[in-house]
Every structure is written in C-alpha cells, then in structure tokens.
Design an enzyme around this catalytic site. Structure first.
Site, mmCIF file in Angstrom:
data_model
loop_
_atom_site.group_PDB
_atom_site.id
_atom_site.type_symbol
_atom_site.label_atom_id
_atom_site.label_comp_id
_atom_site.label_asym_id
_atom_site.label_seq_id
_atom_site.Cartn_x
_atom_site.Cartn_y
_atom_site.Cartn_z
ATOM 1 C CE LYS A 23 -5.100 -2.544 -4.852
ATOM 2 N NZ LYS A 23 -5.546 -1.308 -4.208
ATOM 3 C CG ASN A 24 -2.223 -0.219 -2.869
ATOM 4 O OD1 ASN A 24 -3.166 -0.144 -3.658
ATOM 5 N ND2 ASN A 24 -2.316 -0.837 -1.711
ATOM 6 N NE ARG A 93 -11.193 4.511 -0.992
ATOM 7 C CZ ARG A 93 -11.905 5.283 -0.203
ATOM 8 N NH1 ARG A 93 -13.144 4.969 0.068
ATOM 9 N NH2 ARG A 93 -11.410 6.373 0.294
ATOM 10 C CG ASP A 117 -13.115 0.145 0.548
ATOM 11 O OD1 ASP A 117 -13.024 -1.012 0.976
ATOM 12 O OD2 ASP A 117 -12.456 0.593 -0.394
ATOM 13 C CG ASP A 308 -3.500 -3.646 2.099
ATOM 14 O OD1 ASP A 308 -4.558 -3.294 2.641
ATOM 15 O OD2 ASP A 308 -2.900 -2.937 1.274
ATOM 16 C CG LEU A 330 -3.849 0.984 9.735
ATOM 17 C CD1 LEU A 330 -2.919 0.034 10.447
ATOM 18 C CD2 LEU A 330 -3.219 1.454 8.456
HETATM 19 N N1 EPU Z 1 -7.222 8.238 7.703
HETATM 20 C C1 EPU Z 1 -7.886 9.278 8.321
HETATM 21 N N2 EPU Z 1 -7.978 10.478 7.661
HETATM 22 C C2 EPU Z 1 -7.435 10.693 6.431
HETATM 23 C C3 EPU Z 1 -6.759 9.614 5.795
HETATM 24 C C4 EPU Z 1 -6.666 8.400 6.465
HETATM 25 O O1 EPU Z 1 -8.389 9.139 9.424
HETATM 26 O O2 EPU Z 1 -7.531 11.811 5.916
HETATM 27 C C5 EPU Z 1 -7.090 6.944 8.414
HETATM 28 C C6 EPU Z 1 -7.838 5.811 7.722
HETATM 29 O O3 EPU Z 1 -9.183 5.758 8.111
HETATM 30 C C7 EPU Z 1 -7.055 4.586 8.188
HETATM 31 C C8 EPU Z 1 -5.629 5.124 8.289
HETATM 32 O O4 EPU Z 1 -5.739 6.536 8.361
HETATM 33 O O5 EPU Z 1 -7.485 4.180 9.460
HETATM 34 C C9 EPU Z 1 -4.707 4.732 7.158
HETATM 35 O O6 EPU Z 1 -5.273 5.069 5.937
HETATM 36 P P1 EPU Z 1 -4.394 5.444 4.646
HETATM 37 O O7 EPU Z 1 -4.737 6.844 4.254
HETATM 38 O O8 EPU Z 1 -2.967 5.100 4.906
HETATM 39 O O9 EPU Z 1 -4.972 4.431 3.585
HETATM 40 P P2 EPU Z 1 -5.247 4.721 2.051
HETATM 41 O O10 EPU Z 1 -4.183 5.563 1.471
HETATM 42 O O11 EPU Z 1 -6.664 5.104 1.851
HETATM 43 C C10 EPU Z 1 -3.811 2.705 1.226
HETATM 44 C C11 EPU Z 1 -4.005 1.483 0.370
HETATM 45 C C12 EPU Z 1 -4.821 0.437 1.118
HETATM 46 C C13 EPU Z 1 -4.103 0.106 2.420
HETATM 47 C C14 EPU Z 1 -3.893 1.383 3.239
HETATM 48 C C15 EPU Z 1 -3.096 1.161 4.502
HETATM 49 C C16 EPU Z 1 -4.100 2.404 -1.854
HETATM 50 C C17 EPU Z 1 -4.894 2.653 -3.069
HETATM 51 N N3 EPU Z 1 -4.725 1.846 -0.834
HETATM 52 O O12 EPU Z 1 -5.099 3.244 1.460
HETATM 53 O O13 EPU Z 1 -4.825 -0.721 0.281
HETATM 54 O O14 EPU Z 1 -4.895 -0.805 3.151
HETATM 55 O O15 EPU Z 1 -3.176 2.348 2.454
HETATM 56 O O16 EPU Z 1 -1.842 0.665 4.205
HETATM 57 O O17 EPU Z 1 -2.904 2.670 -1.802
HETATM 58 C C18 EPU Z 1 -5.734 -2.596 -0.787
HETATM 59 O O18 EPU Z 1 -4.761 -2.552 -1.543
HETATM 60 O O19 EPU Z 1 -6.542 -3.550 -0.770
HETATM 61 C C19 EPU Z 1 -5.963 -1.481 0.124
HETATM 62 C C20 EPU Z 1 -7.112 -1.282 0.748
#
Ligand code: EPU
Length: 421
Positions: A23-24, A93, A117, A308, A330
C-alpha cells in the site's frame, strides 16, 4: 448496514499465504505517474480501497486511470490540473503525495489537507520547508496546502527526521528541478527505494537510494514506464506475528525477507524457527512450538522496527511468557490501541511513549473497535488467541490495507467470518 469480523480464537495457523504489492508503495508510484505524459503501468497492485481512491484523485487532475486485476494503467495528459481537492483526496491519507509531482510538473499545486488520523498528529512542516528550499512558496489556505514556484532549482536539504512523506514529495519535485538536490537524513524505507527505482526507469537521475543521502540531478522531462510494486513488508510481518502468536507454521510468499530482517530476528528471539527464501520464491516461513517468549520492541524509521508493526508487537507481548517493553517513537497516539487490548484481557500499561506488557496465558474475547489499519489487524491477531468469539468493529480500516484478509486467515485455518451488523 455495516460489517464486522467475528474471530473465534484457538486455531493454529498453518499453510501458505501470498503477499501482494505494498500500500505504502503503490500510492506513491501512482502519484509519480503524474510526472510523465503518457501511460504508466503498475503491476502487483493490491486490491484495497485506497487504490481506487487514488485513481479517482488522479482522474480529478485530468488522468485516465484503468484498474484491471492487479494492474493499474495511468494515462497522464500534457496539461494537468493542479487542483487536488476532490472528494477522493479528502478520504485518502496518502493523497499528500501528489504535492511533489504537481509542483515538479506544473510548478504549482493546491492539495486538500488529509483529514485527522487516529495514530496522532501528522504535520507537513518538512514537506513545506523542503519545497521552499527548491524555490516554491507554500502556505495553507481554505483547508488546502498551496505551493507555487516560478521555477524549481536544486538545493541542499537537511530533514529534521527521516520522514517518508517529506522525502517522497521533495524527491518527486526535485527530479524535474534545474540542477542538483541533496536530501540529507532522507528516509531509507524499501518503499522509497521502490519509488527511486521507478523514477530512474522514467529517466530521473538519482543516487543513494536506500541510504540517508539522496542526490538528485534534475532532468527536463520524464517518460512513462512499467513497474512492479514491491511486496508489502507490513502485511508480511502481520502474517509472521500471526504464525508466532497462534503457535503455527506459515510460509509467506511475495515479500523480500530482507525488508523484514529485524522483524524476523525479533520472532526468532520470541522462540520461532524462521527460514528465509530468496529469488523467485522470495518470502519466509515462521514455525512456532509452544508459547512465545517476551521480547522488547522499539519503533524507529527503517531499518528500525516499523511503527506500523507496533500493534502486532503488542499483541504478541500480550500472550508471551514474561514482560515486554514497547517504545513508540513515531506516532504517540498509536498506544490508544492498548485500551482495546485491555478489553481483551491484556495486562498492559503505558507511560509516555513506553508500554509495559505482562503476558497472560490466554486472552478473553470481547467486542473491540479498530481505530486504524494496523490496530485493526492487531486486534484480529489478538482475537485469534482469545477464548470465545471476539467481534472486531470498524473493519473498513483493516480493509484499507489488507486485501482478502478474512479469506487468507480462513485459508490458514482461522475461524473468522464477516458478519453484517
Ligand atoms: N513528521 C513531521 N513533519 C513532517 C512530516 C513528518 O514532524 O513534515 C513526523 C511525523 O509526525 C512522524 C514522523 O515524522 O512522527 C514520521 O512520519 P512520516 O512522514 O515518515 O510518515 P508518513 O509518510 O506520513 C508513512 C506511512 C505510515 C507509516 C509512516 C512511518 C504512507 C501512506 N504512510 O506515513 O503508514 O506509519 O510512514 O513509517 O506511506 C499505515 O500504513 O498504516 C501507515 C500509517
């Protein structure tokens, strides 16, 4: 009428299960198709709700999208709309990942902010500051993130944290920027490597995929390509934990076992016998005899233990022999899932970003509510180890991430049914 899962605990999971595309990864690869005029083909796409939602989001930008079995064909026009604020965007999301490609291709983007979320706050400050370094102005207006640039230029960018989303958006804008961009402290997840691979096939010049430093030499334009989505390591991990918790014997196919090195090591520490398979038949097998032993888990960006997978670590700890400490680094709100585990008889308490879990011999069935994809799957795993019938509600969360979850569980011998409520 809504549906829920009824899980009768007690079965030992035995057999083989196939894992399809992540998915991701697929959602980002679909967004990357915006970068090249013409038809991009993705294979090994998972049959989950987020894929047709992303297809709708791309259609609202002017693309034609055909979904057929596990194949997605995305035809991107010469002129794209840069207004990504359709209904589908709000429901998804991962919709934020169209931001980088739109800025790269159109030099402007208006992208609906994804809704709240249940796993905690998900700020976009690093996405914004990275795009600003590349020459864009960004601001929030009427529920959308807006970005505009006269032209994009290469830049040196240091991320505060190796965010997947920020790395993806900056990367997808930088591939069409003028000059060289270096992203330091970049995310190293296999899904980022998959994206780099596809972008490279499209003509992008990227060095360092899978390391903390990504160097991107901007090119004038990209061409469409055909790409196979990598297997879903989180779904693979779910089956590994399910096998260990039910003292089962499960062969998982379709996922690179090295994307799960730490997960498999933790399962070994819990007492499982783990075999890995490479090449054509890639995957792994988890065999567990007897009760799992308690193990500690700390979530961190890849190659650390994925956040995750944290709900599965909690579910395993709940039935393990001994006491486990789980540290979540995280998404703080992910521990809300523990309240549902306590309903199932888990002996657990949290303090800040730590949870301490004393394993019990057997969980006790109860009605429980899924709050996100992984928490939902974790509750189903716990239900497999509870006496009686556990009713898991709000299963649409689970179905956003697990194609054929009930069918696969039944194939492995679990007594699980979908019930109308
Ligand atoms: N963060 C910030 N500022 C930003 C971006 C992120 O502070 O501008 C922080 C977030 O709050 C978090 C950390 O950085 O504490 C990591 O967030 P990240 O940006 O890596 O997460 P994401 O890209 O929003 C993806 C996956 C998530 C998975 C996370 C961490 C997708 C669609 N989602 O989210 O997957 O938990 O990376 O690995 O790729 C899931 O599949 O159920 C899911 C939630």
């Amino acid at each position: 009428m809504s549906e829920h899962f009824r899980v009768h605990g007690g079965a030992r999971l035995v057999g083989e299960v196939d894992v399809v595309g992540a998915k991701n990864s697929v959602l980002k690869l679909m967004a990357a198709a915006l970068l090249a005029e013409g038809t991009t083909t993705l294979t090994n796409c998972p049959d989950i709700l987020d894929v047709p939602l992303m297809a709708d989001a791309l259609r609202s930008l002017g693309c034609e999208v055909e979904l057929e079995g596990d194949v997605a064909r995305i035809t991107t026009p010469a002129e794209l709309s840069y207004h990504a604020d359709s209904e589908a965007m709000g429901k998804l999301r991962a919709s934020i990942c169209v931001l980088g490609p739109l800025v790269g291709r159109c030099k402007r983007a208006v992208v609906a902010l994804p809704g709240g979320d249940a796993i905690g706050s998900r700020p976009l400050d690093m996405h914004q500051s990275g795009l600003e370094k590349l020459g864009a102005k960004t601001w929030i207006e009427h529920g959308c993130i807006v970005a505009e640039a006269e032209g994009l230029h290469g830049a040196q960018i240091w991320l505060d944290f190796p965010s997947m989303g920020a790395t993806e958006n900056i990367l997808m804008a930088a591939v069409l920027a003028n000059g060289t961009t270096v992203i330091d402290n970049a995310a190293r997840e296999p899904e980022i490597v998959d994206l780099c691979l596809m972008l490279t096939q499209m003509g992008a010049r990227i060095e360092g995929a899978g390391t903390s430093t990504l160097t991107v030499h901007g090119v004038k334009e990209l061409q469409p390509t055909e790409h196979r989505v990598i297997g879903d390591r989180i779904v693979g991990a779910t089956w590994g934990f399910a096998a260990a918790m039910t003292r089962g014997d499960v062969r998982v196919r379709g996922v690179n076992p090295h994307h799960l090195d730490l997960v498999l090591e933790k399962l070994r520490m819990a007492g499982a016998e783990v075999t890995v398979y490479e090449g054509e038949d890639e995957g792994f097998r988890v065999v567990m005899d007897g009760r799992p032993k308690a193990v500690d888990f700390v979530t961190l960006p890849y190659p650390g233990f994925a956040t995750d997978n944290q709900p599965f670590a909690i579910a395993l700890s709940a039935v393990a022999e001994g006491t486990s400490m789980i540290t979540e680094n995280l998404f703080e709100a992910r521990f809300r899932f523990i309240d549902e585990m306590i309903r199932l008889g888990a002996d657990a308490r949290t303090d800040g970003h730590h949870a301490v879990i004393r394993g019990v011999e057997q969980l006790s069935s109860a009605p429980v509510w899924a709050s996100d994809i992984r928490a939902g799957a974790g509750l189903v795993l716990a239900g497999l180890c509870a006496d009686g019938a556990t009713e898991v509600y709000e299963i649409f969360h689970i179905e956003r991430g697990y194609p054929g979850f009930v069918e696969n569980l039944r194939k492995l011998g679990a007594d699980v049914e979908r019930v109308s409520s």
